[in-house]
Design a protein around this motif. Structure first.
Motif, PDB file in Angstrom:
ATOM      1  N   PHE A 283       9.013  -9.180 124.485  1.00 37.64           N
ATOM      2  CA  PHE A 283       9.653 -10.433 123.586  1.00 37.64           C
ATOM      3  C   PHE A 283       9.819 -11.418 124.269  1.00 37.64           C
ATOM      4  O   PHE A 283       9.712 -11.203 126.096  1.00 37.64           O
ATOM      5  N   ALA A 284       9.508 -13.100 124.019  1.00 37.80           N
ATOM      6  CA  ALA A 284       9.818 -14.531 125.452  1.00 37.80           C
ATOM      7  C   ALA A 284      10.696 -14.128 126.342  1.00 37.80           C
ATOM      8  O   ALA A 284      11.753 -13.646 125.659  1.00 37.80           O
ATOM      9  N   GLY A 285      10.480 -13.458 127.301  1.00 39.14           N
ATOM     10  CA  GLY A 285      11.739 -13.796 128.247  1.00 39.14           C
ATOM     11  C   GLY A 285      11.846 -15.015 129.191  1.00 39.14           C
ATOM     12  O   GLY A 285      11.592 -16.123 128.325  1.00 39.14           O
ATOM     13  N   SER A 286      13.394 -15.489 129.732  1.00 42.20           N
ATOM     14  CA  SER A 286      13.530 -16.771 130.283  1.00 42.20           C
ATOM     15  C   SER A 286      13.152 -17.183 131.520  1.00 42.20           C
ATOM     16  O   SER A 286      13.336 -18.449 131.759  1.00 42.20           O
ATOM     17  N   LEU A 287      12.320 -16.295 132.142  1.00 38.85           N
ATOM     18  CA  LEU A 287      12.043 -16.492 133.560  1.00 38.85           C
ATOM     19  C   LEU A 287      11.268 -18.323 133.156  1.00 38.85           C
ATOM     20  O   LEU A 287      10.170 -18.313 132.406  1.00 38.85           O
ATOM     21  N   ASP A 288      11.469 -19.534 134.289  1.00 40.55           N
ATOM     22  CA  ASP A 288      11.048 -20.805 134.004  1.00 40.55           C
ATOM     23  C   ASP A 288      11.462 -21.681 132.650  1.00 40.55           C
ATOM     24  O   ASP A 288      11.109 -22.707 132.550  1.00 40.55           O
ATOM     25  N   PHE A 289      12.417 -20.720 131.819  1.00 43.88           N
ATOM     26  CA  PHE A 289      12.756 -21.425 130.479  1.00 43.88           C
ATOM     27  C   PHE A 289      14.456 -21.206 130.833  1.00 43.88           C
ATOM     28  O   PHE A 289      14.957 -21.720 129.344  1.00 43.88           O
ATOM     29  N   GLU A 290      14.696 -21.305 131.662  1.00 45.83           N
ATOM     30  CA  GLU A 290      16.087 -21.172 132.022  1.00 45.83           C
ATOM     31  C   GLU A 290      17.630 -22.082 130.959  1.00 45.83           C
ATOM     32  O   GLU A 290      18.185 -21.223 130.540  1.00 45.83           O
ATOM     33  N   SER A 291      16.509 -23.467 131.614  1.00 40.61           N
ATOM     34  CA  SER A 291      18.209 -24.323 131.275  1.00 40.61           C
ATOM     35  C   SER A 291      17.772 -25.008 129.740  1.00 40.61           C
ATOM     36  O   SER A 291      18.608 -24.603 128.831  1.00 40.61           O
ATOM     37  N   GLN A 292      16.806 -24.785 129.249  1.00 41.39           N
ATOM     38  CA  GLN A 292      16.515 -24.719 127.473  1.00 41.39           C
ATOM     39  C   GLN A 292      17.010 -23.630 126.666  1.00 41.39           C
ATOM     40  O   GLN A 292      17.882 -23.331 125.820  1.00 41.39           O
ATOM     41  N   ASP A 293      17.083 -22.738 127.088  1.00 39.40           N
ATOM     42  CA  ASP A 293      17.238 -21.240 126.678  1.00 39.40           C
ATOM     43  C   ASP A 293      18.899 -21.186 127.015  1.00 39.40           C
ATOM     44  O   ASP A 293      19.141 -20.782 125.754  1.00 39.40           O
ATOM     45  N   ALA A 294      19.156 -21.413 128.364  1.00 38.89           N
ATOM     46  CA  ALA A 294      20.483 -21.206 128.465  1.00 38.89           C
ATOM     47  C   ALA A 294      21.276 -22.589 127.292  1.00 38.89           C
ATOM     48  O   ALA A 294      22.229 -22.630 126.306  1.00 38.89           O
ATOM     49  N   GLN A 295      20.754 -23.654 126.900  1.00 34.57           N
ATOM     50  CA  GLN A 295      20.836 -24.441 125.638  1.00 34.57           C
ATOM     51  C   GLN A 295      21.237 -23.821 124.398  1.00 34.57           C
ATOM     52  O   GLN A 295      21.900 -24.238 124.131  1.00 34.57           O
ATOM     53  N   ALA A 296      19.989 -23.313 124.730  1.00 34.07           N
ATOM     54  CA  ALA A 296      19.634 -22.630 123.108  1.00 34.07           C
ATOM     55  C   ALA A 296      20.763 -21.359 122.803  1.00 34.07           C
ATOM     56  O   ALA A 296      21.784 -21.475 121.873  1.00 34.07           O
ATOM     57  N   PHE A 297      21.612 -20.637 123.894  1.00 37.51           N
ATOM     58  CA  PHE A 297      22.460 -19.667 123.477  1.00 37.51           C
ATOM     59  C   PHE A 297      23.515 -20.610 123.334  1.00 37.51           C
ATOM     60  O   PHE A 297      24.620 -19.633 122.532  1.00 37.51           O
TER      61      PHE A 297
END
Ligand code: GAL
Length: 518
Positions: free
Chosen positions: A147-161
């Protein structure tokens, strides 16, 4: 001020210079994670994302079968079984929760069939039960189940979490696009998410799942609250398996830790760096297999005792909805959990290893003496028997206090000790059966736990309970050792005997000093 995150502030207030210093996991995290033993074949839940039928592996059967109701039923069970109150507070969702793609603005999306209300609603319900919510992603372009991983999307994914109310992130290692191979490269990759989580201002426990690669035990504590130090565990006590490599902790060429690692292989691997455990940062020996059916009662007790004493996170990996009374009576033992949650935060170390014993059908057989300091001057001692025979094991005080001074020079080797059996207070099966009865009458189960005088860490923390010498946390006094003497006990095949040693009377200098730490 606005740019200072809450976790940084908490860290500053705690004032400690050790560990990752975000104020979390001062003792190892305990809870449940949505993984358990294998079931083949795995159903590909997301064909459009290209699941291969080789999606394999031991972590998942429940694995991809995750849902809103699984998490909430499990949370209810944590409460009704008394497991929350004995300390299991994290409910961690593993792989396969996402829709497998991002939306047009690149935000991660939850699978709508599995989580129709979205993740925030799940988090809110979990919080309402007095529990904490863990999520999963990978420091790669995809998660291990693709499934989609977080590499290079860290900031956006951390905000989502953070916006969903997440309290914990298990951060995996699959599909890292080649960004590994030296400690520095791996460190940098994981550091991006650490900084991103911090920047959200929400305290989020950060749990690395990079399987021990790139010597994570030497740098994990600088940016994470725990780090997996081995390939995935499987439900076997000693059985070797070609899929698990890196059993030898001293192998510098360990580049594929693998899966199917037995309890014994993980213990041997961690033995060279068990002392890296510290408040705020722990060696993660992977989830508990207790209750999954592959080991005997004695083996599960030994596995649980060792994970607690090595200060691994204690994340149950079985299906709570079908938990047996026997399983409950292993996992709810407060005298063992008190070892895990001991405020001193030191892991046991391996003091003796004897391979000159009877081997099992896999050619495996050895015994160990593990020993470690506890707060207040107590000592935990585990005699571990992975030989194919019952053995009368003994450990002298000189050996038990080897790490405080070699050749009997430690002052602790020259004093007498009371010996407390950590399993003597195990809950009886009848009580466990009544607790697990499937009805909605939560009050009657609370009443049962009260009548059984069961430890409730929501009412009194382990730290407080230990400080007041609560007998339920100490175990039962079964013998004593004279100054310069020896602890001798029959340890059955594939089992362990676990003890707390206490100073019977006079306080040593270290005792009164350590008492203040409590
Ligand atoms: C592995 C990880 C397991 C589980 C699995 C999910 O890499 O070590 O614990 O999370 O991925 O796909």
């Amino acid at each position: 001020m606005a740019s200072l995150s809450v976790s940084v502030i908490v860290g500053l207030l705690v004032g400690s210079t050790i560990g990752v210093n975000n104020g979390l996991a001062r003792t190892p995290q305990i809870g449940w994670v949505s993984s358990k033993k294998p079931k083949y074949p795995l159903v590909c839940s997301n064909p459009s994302h290209g699941c291969a039928d080789t999606l394999e592996n031991n972590w998942n059967s429940l694995g991809c079968d995750v849902s809103d109701s699984l998490l909430l039923d499990t949370s209810d069970k944590l409460v009704s079984s008394g497991l929350r109150d004995v300390g299991y507070t994290y409910v961690v969702l593993d792989d396969c929760w996402s829709a497998g793609r991002r939306d047009s603005d690149q935000w991660l999306l939850a699978d709508r069939k599995k989580f129709p209300r979205g993740m925030k609603a799940v988090a809110d319900d979990i919080h309402a039960l007095g529990l904490l919510f863990g999520m999963y992603s990978s420091a790669g372009e995809m998660t291990c189940a693709r499934f989609a991983g977080s590499l290079d999307f860290e900031s956006q994914d951390a905000q989502a979490f953070a916006s969903w109310g997440v309290d914990y992130l298990k951060y995996d290692n699959c599909y890292h696009m080649g960004r590994f191979g030296t400690p520095q490269i791996s460190y940098n990759r994981y550091d991006v998410m650490w900084k991103a989580l911090n920047a959200t201002g929400r305290p989020i426990l950060y749990s690395l799942s990079n399987w021990g690669e790139d010597y994570v035990h030497t740098w994990g504590m600088s940016l994470a609250n725990s780090w997996r130090m081995s390939g995935d565990i499987y439900d076997a006590f000693t059985r070797p398996d070609a899929l698990c490599s890196c059993g030898d902790a001293k192998d510098p060429h360990c580049i594929a830790p693998g899966t199917h690692c037995s309890v014994l292989s993980i213990m041997n691997r961690v033995s060279a760096f068990s002392d890296r455990a510290q408040p705020g940062g722990w060696n993660d020996l992977d989830m508990l297999e207790v209750g999954n059916g592959g080991m005997t009662d004695d083996e599960y007790k030994a596995h649980f005792s060792m994970w607690a004493a090595l200060k691994s996170p204690l994340l149950m990996g079985h299906d709570l909805r079908t938990m047996s009374p026997t399983t409950l009576t292993i996992l709810n033992n407060p005298a063992i959990i008190a070892i895990s949650q001991d405020p001193l935060g030191l892991a046991v170390n391996l003091a003796l290893r004897d391979t000159n014993v009877k081997k099992d059908k896999y050619g495996m057989g050895e015994t160990h003496l593990w020993t470690g300091q506890l707060a207040g001057g107590d000592q935990v001692v585990i005699l571990f028997n992975a030989a194919d025979q019952d053995i009368h094991m003994s450990a002298s005080l000189e050996e038990i206090f080897y790490y405080e001074g070699p050749e009997g020079s430690a002052p602790q080797a020259k004093q007498a000790w009371d010996v407390y059996d950590l399993w003597a207070g195990r809950m009886d099966i009848e009580t466990a059966q009544k607790i697990l009865v499937d009805d909605d009458d939560l009050r009657s189960r609370e009443q049962l736990l009260k009548e059984a005088n069961w430890y409730n860490s929501s009412a009194m923390s382990y730290k407080e309970g230990l400080k007041s010498g609560d007998p339920r946390l100490l175990g039962k006094k079964t013998s004593s050792i004279a100054a310069g003497g020896t602890l001798s006990v029959l340890v059955k095949r594939h089992s362990a005997e676990a003890f707390r040693l206490r100073n019977p009377g006079e306080k040593t200098a270290r005792y009164s000093m350590a008492k203040d730490e409590l």
